[in-house]
Design an enzyme around this catalytic site. Structure first.
Site, PDB file in Angstrom:
ATOM      1  N   GLY A  90      39.855  36.507  34.542  1.00  0.00           N
ATOM      2  CA  GLY A  90      40.742  37.035  33.515  1.00  0.00           C
ATOM      3  C   GLY A  90      40.783  36.098  32.321  1.00  0.00           C
ATOM      4  O   GLY A  90      39.899  35.253  32.143  1.00  0.00           O
ATOM      5  N   ARG A  91      41.813  36.207  31.505  1.00  0.00           N
ATOM      6  CA  ARG A  91      41.909  35.362  30.320  1.00  0.00           C
ATOM      7  C   ARG A  91      42.534  34.001  30.600  1.00  0.00           C
ATOM      8  O   ARG A  91      42.473  33.106  29.763  1.00  0.00           O
ATOM      9  CB  ARG A  91      42.691  36.093  29.232  1.00  0.00           C
TER      10      ARG A  91
ATOM     11  N   CYS B  44      34.405  35.363  38.251  1.00  0.00           N
ATOM     12  CA  CYS B  44      34.462  35.909  36.902  1.00  0.00           C
ATOM     13  C   CYS B  44      34.587  34.789  35.864  1.00  0.00           C
ATOM     14  O   CYS B  44      33.768  33.888  35.795  1.00  0.00           O
ATOM     15  CB  CYS B  44      35.618  36.904  36.830  1.00  0.00           C
TER      16      CYS B  44
ATOM     17  N   TYR C 119      31.084  35.882  35.372  1.00  0.00           N
ATOM     18  CA  TYR C 119      30.938  37.015  34.468  1.00  0.00           C
ATOM     19  C   TYR C 119      29.828  36.638  33.487  1.00  0.00           C
ATOM     20  O   TYR C 119      29.800  35.512  32.975  1.00  0.00           O
ATOM     21  CB  TYR C 119      32.257  37.307  33.742  1.00  0.00           C
TER      22      TYR C 119
END
Length: 199
Positions: A89-90, A119, A139
């Site tokens: 995620g961020r 990711c 990712y």
């Protein structure tokens, strides 16, 4: 089974599935999991985001759940934990700016303790400078950071993993079944198959 104590490093807009699924699954098999976020305490929440793959050039992002932290970042002593989980995620993008987050991450790598990252979680490992000579995946947009940190980025399908010693990495949440299974192997977790009675 020997119960392990596992630390999860989170931040706001962590990927929803990548925190919820491992947090629950690792506890389900008997491990203790402490989920922490810099500048937040046990009982406080982080926001999550759902990243989906819908045919666009990159993932789409939608609001996820609020996730309640169960430990306080300021009280974390990395030496008290057996393993580390870094969801994507961020969150990794900005928690890697925190000096303590980097020190904690380096402890697990230098002590050769199991680390599971998925990711964008590889952004944190790259920032902590612990990927030198390691094969890993992430990712795809994070591949440049892996290479620049001295790691070897391995391009695998979204549901696959790369294992290198104590490090288990995956590109995204579709890899959860394999990512968690391989992490459990490194943790030494043995799961007995149960026969389910017909209802």
């Amino acid at each position: 089974m020997t119960t392990k104590k596992i630390l999860m490093l989170l931040g706001d807009y962590v990927e929803d599935y990548e925190v919820m699924v491992p947090f629950q699954a690792l506890q389900m098999v008997g491990h203790t999991v402490h989920a922490v976020c810099p500048d937040k305490k046990a009982g406080e929440k982080v926001r999550t985001a759902v990243h989906d793959f819908e045919g666009d050039q990159t993932y789409s992002e939608k609001p996820g759940h609020n996730f309640t932290l169960n430990a306080s970042f300021a009280e974390v002593k990395a030496e008290n934990y057996d393993a580390l989980v870094i969801p994507g995620g961020r969150a990794p993008e900005y928690i890697r700016l925190n000096r303590m987050v980097l020190e904690i991450t380096r402890h697990f790598a230098q002590a050769n303790k199991p680390i599971a990252a998925i990711c964008h979680g590889l952004q944190l490992l790259a920032a902590a400078d612990v990927l030198q000579g390691k094969n890993c995946t992430a990712y795809p947009a994070c591949s440049t950071e892996v290479w620049r940190a001295g790691g070897t980025y391995v391009d695998v399908p979204a549901n696959e993993v790369v294992i290198d010693g104590n490090l288990v990495t995956a590109p995204a949440w579709p890899a959860h079944p394999r990512w968690l299974a391989e992490f459990l192997k490194i943790l030494g977790t043995r799961i007995e198959h149960l026969e389910m009675a017909a209802v």
